[in-house]
Design an enzyme around this catalytic site. Structure first.
Site, mmCIF file in Angstrom:
data_model
loop_
_atom_site.group_PDB
_atom_site.id
_atom_site.type_symbol
_atom_site.label_atom_id
_atom_site.label_comp_id
_atom_site.label_asym_id
_atom_site.label_seq_id
_atom_site.Cartn_x
_atom_site.Cartn_y
_atom_site.Cartn_z
ATOM 1 N N CYS A 123 3.217 6.539 10.870
ATOM 2 C CA CYS A 123 3.199 7.268 9.436
ATOM 3 C C CYS A 123 4.287 8.086 9.196
ATOM 4 C CB CYS A 123 1.757 7.674 9.471
ATOM 5 S SG CYS A 123 0.388 6.974 9.655
ATOM 6 N N ASP A 139 3.610 4.997 4.896
ATOM 7 C CA ASP A 139 4.657 4.557 5.878
ATOM 8 C C ASP A 139 4.229 3.503 6.921
ATOM 9 O OD1 ASP A 139 7.225 4.853 7.715
ATOM 10 O OD2 ASP A 139 7.683 6.313 6.216
ATOM 11 N N ARG A 142 0.725 -1.335 -0.166
ATOM 12 C CA ARG A 142 0.065 -0.073 -0.047
ATOM 13 C C ARG A 142 1.006 1.333 0.093
ATOM 14 N NH1 ARG A 142 1.197 2.021 4.718
ATOM 15 N NH2 ARG A 142 1.393 0.731 6.783
ATOM 16 N N TYR A 183 0.344 0.690 12.834
ATOM 17 C CA TYR A 183 0.341 -0.233 13.752
ATOM 18 C C TYR A 183 -1.224 -0.847 13.611
ATOM 19 C CZ TYR A 183 -1.390 -2.179 18.112
ATOM 20 O OH TYR A 183 -2.017 -2.912 19.248
ATOM 21 N N HIS A 184 -1.451 -2.131 13.321
ATOM 22 C CA HIS A 184 -2.828 -2.585 13.731
ATOM 23 C C HIS A 184 -2.879 -3.516 15.229
ATOM 24 C CE1 HIS A 184 -3.648 -0.999 10.027
ATOM 25 N NE2 HIS A 184 -2.928 -2.023 9.200
#
Length: 238
Positions: free
Chosen positions: A191, A91, A88, A94-95
């Site tokens: 990011c 930068d 994608r 986090y998930h």
């Protein structure tokens, strides 16, 4: 133009499994578009919207800097987190548990062929949703996503975004912090943006936990309105 969007909630699912699932649906739509073009057919292309909650994971976009991940592999293992370089834009992100991740896999030929507009619409879906909780959120110029107190020393991001598009078909999407453990954001430069904080809906509302299902329903309501879509819920697994 097919405005029908098949909605699937995957629950909590491994990042790589979900990425593979996205890639399958993404390729399926693109292959159908290529077939239509080559054979002169007009077969309808499907649209999908996946909700998911991932275990702790860090992902780095194509233009990202690995130095924005501030820990090594041993520390990631200690924190029970994984790491992936992915396809994608954007930068590092986090998930994790307590975060609502939305992956619209759309053929924009069914809606509008404008990636800039697409991103702004995704932001607007989140902005309108958070407004229902009394939060005034907005865009930050040059920084995709949704923010609070833009232009002040207290600016903080509540929703990150990053997408991929090919032949007007989209994948990846947004990550809205609802009940997220914000400590995990300290292990990276979110990011790639230094000196700006990250927040979550429960923190902003001063509550221990917000019902995720309620937030998802509001997100879909605004998505449906903005994209003039027909939402069809699917219970089957992908």
């Amino acid at each position: 133009m097919n405005k029908k969007v098949l909605l699937k909630d995957l629950g909590r699912k491994d990042y790589k499994e979900t990425w593979d699932c996205q890639e399958f649906l993404f390729k399926e739509i693109i292959d159908l578009k290529i077939k239509n073009r080559r054979e002169g057919t007009e077969l309808e292309t499907p649209n999908h919207f996946l909700f998911v909650e991932h275990p702790h994971v860090y992902t780095l976009g194509k233009s990202g800097d690995i130095n924005n991940l501030l820990v090594d592999e041993a520390k990631l293992k200690e924190k029970e987190a994984t790491f992936y370089k992915i396809n994608r834009g954007g930068d590092i992100t986090y998930h994790g548990p307590g975060q609502i991740v939305g992956y619209p896999i759309l053929d924009l030929d069914n809606f509008f062929t404008d990636i800039h507009k697409y991103l702004r619409f995704l932001e607007e879906v989140v902005i309108l949703t958070l407004a229902e909780y009394g939060l005034k959120t907005e865009r930050s110029e040059g920084e995709t996503g949704v923010w609070l107190d833009v232009g002040t020393p207290f600016a903080r991001k509540i929703c990150a975004m990053g997408v991929r598009a090919s032949r007007w078909v989209t994948m990846h999407g947004f990550a809205l912090n609802v009940n997220s453990d914000l400590g995990y954001f300290d292990l990276m430069i979110p990011c790639g943006i230094k000196d700006k904080a990250v927040t979550s809906l429960n923190v902003e509302l001063g509550k221990k936990e917000i019902h995720l299902e309620e937030v998802k329903q509001k997100l879909i309501k605004h998505f449906k309105t903005l994209f003039e879509a027909e939402i069809v819920k699917e219970k089957t697994s992908v």
